[in-house]
Design a protein around this motif. Structure first.
Motif, mmCIF file in Angstrom:
data_model
loop_
_atom_site.group_PDB
_atom_site.id
_atom_site.type_symbol
_atom_site.label_atom_id
_atom_site.label_comp_id
_atom_site.label_asym_id
_atom_site.label_seq_id
_atom_site.Cartn_x
_atom_site.Cartn_y
_atom_site.Cartn_z
ATOM 1 N N MET A 113 0.843 -1.192 0.000
ATOM 2 C CA MET A 113 0.000 0.000 0.000
ATOM 3 C C MET A 113 0.884 1.251 0.000
ATOM 4 O O MET A 113 1.888 1.307 0.715
ATOM 5 N N THR A 114 0.538 2.245 -0.793
ATOM 6 C CA THR A 114 1.346 3.456 -0.866
ATOM 7 C C THR A 114 0.909 4.474 0.175
ATOM 8 O O THR A 114 -0.223 4.430 0.676
ATOM 9 N N MET A 115 1.795 5.426 0.462
ATOM 10 C CA MET A 115 1.440 6.498 1.385
ATOM 11 C C MET A 115 0.296 7.334 0.809
ATOM 12 O O MET A 115 -0.594 7.774 1.547
ATOM 13 N N ASP A 116 0.318 7.537 -0.502
ATOM 14 C CA ASP A 116 -0.771 8.300 -1.136
ATOM 15 C C ASP A 116 -2.109 7.608 -0.929
ATOM 16 O O ASP A 116 -3.134 8.258 -0.670
ATOM 17 N N GLN A 117 -2.117 6.279 -1.029
ATOM 18 C CA GLN A 117 -3.360 5.550 -0.781
ATOM 19 C C GLN A 117 -3.805 5.692 0.667
ATOM 20 O O GLN A 117 -5.001 5.820 0.942
ATOM 21 N N ALA A 118 -2.856 5.693 1.584
ATOM 22 C CA ALA A 118 -3.206 5.873 2.993
ATOM 23 C C ALA A 118 -3.838 7.242 3.218
ATOM 24 O O ALA A 118 -4.826 7.370 3.960
ATOM 25 N N TYR A 119 -3.272 8.269 2.597
ATOM 26 C CA TYR A 119 -3.867 9.610 2.708
ATOM 27 C C TYR A 119 -5.275 9.630 2.108
ATOM 28 O O TYR A 119 -6.180 10.306 2.630
ATOM 29 N N GLU A 120 -5.486 8.888 1.013
ATOM 30 C CA GLU A 120 -6.817 8.820 0.410
ATOM 31 C C GLU A 120 -7.815 8.177 1.364
ATOM 32 O O GLU A 120 -8.975 8.597 1.439
ATOM 33 N N VAL A 121 -7.375 7.136 2.064
ATOM 34 C CA VAL A 121 -8.254 6.486 3.040
ATOM 35 C C VAL A 121 -8.615 7.464 4.154
ATOM 36 O O VAL A 121 -9.787 7.576 4.546
ATOM 37 N N ILE A 122 -7.639 8.189 4.658
ATOM 38 C CA ILE A 122 -7.898 9.181 5.715
ATOM 39 C C ILE A 122 -8.901 10.226 5.226
ATOM 40 O O ILE A 122 -9.851 10.582 5.948
ATOM 41 N N GLU A 123 -8.709 10.678 3.999
ATOM 42 C CA GLU A 123 -9.633 11.677 3.441
ATOM 43 C C GLU A 123 -11.037 11.104 3.300
ATOM 44 O O GLU A 123 -12.031 11.778 3.606
ATOM 45 N N ALA A 124 -11.137 9.855 2.858
ATOM 46 C CA ALA A 124 -12.449 9.238 2.685
ATOM 47 C C ALA A 124 -13.154 9.083 4.025
ATOM 48 O O ALA A 124 -14.369 9.329 4.131
ATOM 49 N N VAL A 125 -12.419 8.668 5.062
ATOM 50 C CA VAL A 125 -13.026 8.532 6.392
ATOM 51 C C VAL A 125 -13.465 9.893 6.901
ATOM 52 O O VAL A 125 -14.566 10.054 7.458
ATOM 53 N N THR A 126 -12.627 10.891 6.711
ATOM 54 C CA THR A 126 -12.931 12.251 7.177
ATOM 55 C C THR A 126 -14.185 12.786 6.492
ATOM 56 O O THR A 126 -15.069 13.352 7.157
ATOM 57 N N HIS A 127 -14.286 12.591 5.199
ATOM 58 C CA HIS A 127 -15.438 13.111 4.454
ATOM 59 C C HIS A 127 -16.700 12.314 4.748
ATOM 60 O O HIS A 127 -17.817 12.828 4.567
ATOM 61 N N ALA A 128 -16.543 11.086 5.190
ATOM 62 C CA ALA A 128 -17.716 10.273 5.513
ATOM 63 C C ALA A 128 -18.355 10.674 6.827
ATOM 64 O O ALA A 128 -19.515 10.355 7.082
ATOM 65 N N GLU A 129 -17.580 11.351 7.672
ATOM 66 C CA GLU A 129 -18.099 11.745 8.981
ATOM 67 C C GLU A 129 -19.303 12.671 8.817
ATOM 68 O O GLU A 129 -19.249 13.627 8.019
ATOM 69 N N PRO A 130 -20.395 12.430 9.561
ATOM 70 C CA PRO A 130 -21.594 13.267 9.409
ATOM 71 C C PRO A 130 -21.366 14.692 9.913
ATOM 72 O O PRO A 130 -20.488 14.944 10.715
#
Length: 365
Positions: free
Chosen positions: A348-365
């Motif tokens: 897994m790349t660091m860029d992918q990890a940042y994408e996961v963090i962004e996706a979790v953050t944006h999913a927050e209500p």
């Protein structure tokens, strides 16, 4: 799409070495309990800092055969985590003994040492702490309890290859340890495989008998044994990957550190790490009160996740006869209702990890 784990990408870097391994084994013509198994057992024992490694067919057999070698059976009890993969329980059940579940800690997800002694009875023979998700259990406390009550300690290290507890690798922290080399593990084969590590010479000798039909010499069977042998090909492949294990684990740590920093302040629980532990992050497991909703949101954002584990062992049909009612283990049930594993792995790349963090953050209500 960010996959939860891409096994093709994990194994591709070793393709040429794997082909060379196959040629070597074909040329040698010895496929069971030969030079490759002996070499892997020596190398993995050195890696874990123990005298013995005994290769077996899979991680379940590793645990089961140790308990058998200790003559644990009907009428005996073995303490296990209430929150774990069912193989930990099955290893006990296959001996005829009874698994006795104990709650985990909410912070580490591992067996809670403060709950162990109240579960000990006159029939208790052993404790099986699991280094769950790649984080070591608190072995000093568990060993102290075991010694006070005359119990054996069997580490379930199936998810923790290379993890450190107070600077020492798992696999040599109890009386014995069971490892799995199932393909998704930090040290994974291209099929099933397992091993036991121990410093106990007598136990190691007993296990070598049990895994091979109870036989030390062909057609001479000393005990009622099993057929559970790590084969030559898997051992050779594991030797290749063992040389890269520390590097791959360090990459997992970097991703885990990104997650632990980037997910701070959100309405979820991230895994805590005691100061004495250095996990290898087989899984990175968060908790969220709307877990299923979050998983759906992440799927829509192209992030693969899994739930480890949706149903605890005592609520499986296999253990219905134990009649352990809902609510008996509130911590375990809270975990099973809220845990969600984010993608993590050696490729897994660091860029992918940042994408996961962004996706979790944006999913927050």
């Amino acid at each position: 799409m960010i996959p939860f784990l891409d096994l093709q990408a994990v194994n591709n870097p070793y393709r040429k070495e794997f082909h060379a391994v196959m040629e070597r084994i074909l040329d040698r013509g010895w496929l069971i309990l030969g030079q490759e198994v002996e070499a892997f057992e020596s190398e993995f024992a050195d890696y874990c800092g123990v005298r013995h490694c005994i290769g077996v067919g899979n991680g379940l057999d590793a645990l089961h055969l140790v308990l058998r070698a200790w003559n644990i059976g009907p009428g005996d009890e073995v303490i296990v985590p209430a929150h774990t993969f069912i193989a930990t329980w099955l290893a006990v059940t296959h001996t005829g003994a009874t698994p006795v579940p104990v709650e985990p800690q909410l912070t580490s997800y591992n067996l809670d040492p403060d709950c162990i002694e109240e579960a000990i009875t006159a029939r208790t023979r052993a404790i099986v702490p699991v280094h769950l998700y790649g984080q070591p259990a608190d072995m000093d406390v568990i060993n102290t309890i075991a010694q006070r009550h005359g119990l054996k300690v069997l580490e379930d290290a199936a998810q923790a290859h290379g993890a450190l507890y107070r600077g020492k690798r798992v696999g040599g922290l109890g009386d014995a340890a069971g490892f799995s080399f199932y393909p998704v593990k930090n040290l994974g084969a291209l099929g099933d495989g397992g091993a036991v590590t121990t410093n106990d010479d007598q136990l190691a000798d007993a296990l070598r008998l049990l895994r091979n039909y109870g036989s030390r010499h062909k057609y001479h069977n000393e005990v009622v044994g099993f057929n559970s042998r790590l084969d030559e090909l898997q051992a050779a492949l594991l030797r290749v990957k063992l040389r890269h294990l520390d590097r791959c684990n360090e990459h997992r740590r970097r991703i885990a550190n990104l997650y632990r920093e980037g997910l701070q302040g959100l309405d979820l629980v991230i895994p805590a790490v005691p100061e004495w532990a250095d996990p290898v992050w087989h899984l990175f497991v968060i908790r969220h009160v709307k877990r299923d909703w979050l998983q759906q949101k992440l799927s829509e954002a192209g992030v693969g996740t899994l739930i480890h584990y949706p149903v605890p062992p005592y609520r499986q049909p296999a253990y219905a006869a134990m009649a352990l009612k809902n609510g008996r283990f509130p911590v375990t049930e809270a975990l099973h209702d809220t845990v969600l594993s984010l993608p993590i792995g050696p490729t897994m790349t660091m860029d992918q990890a940042y994408e996961v963090i962004e996706a979790v953050t944006h999913a927050e209500p």
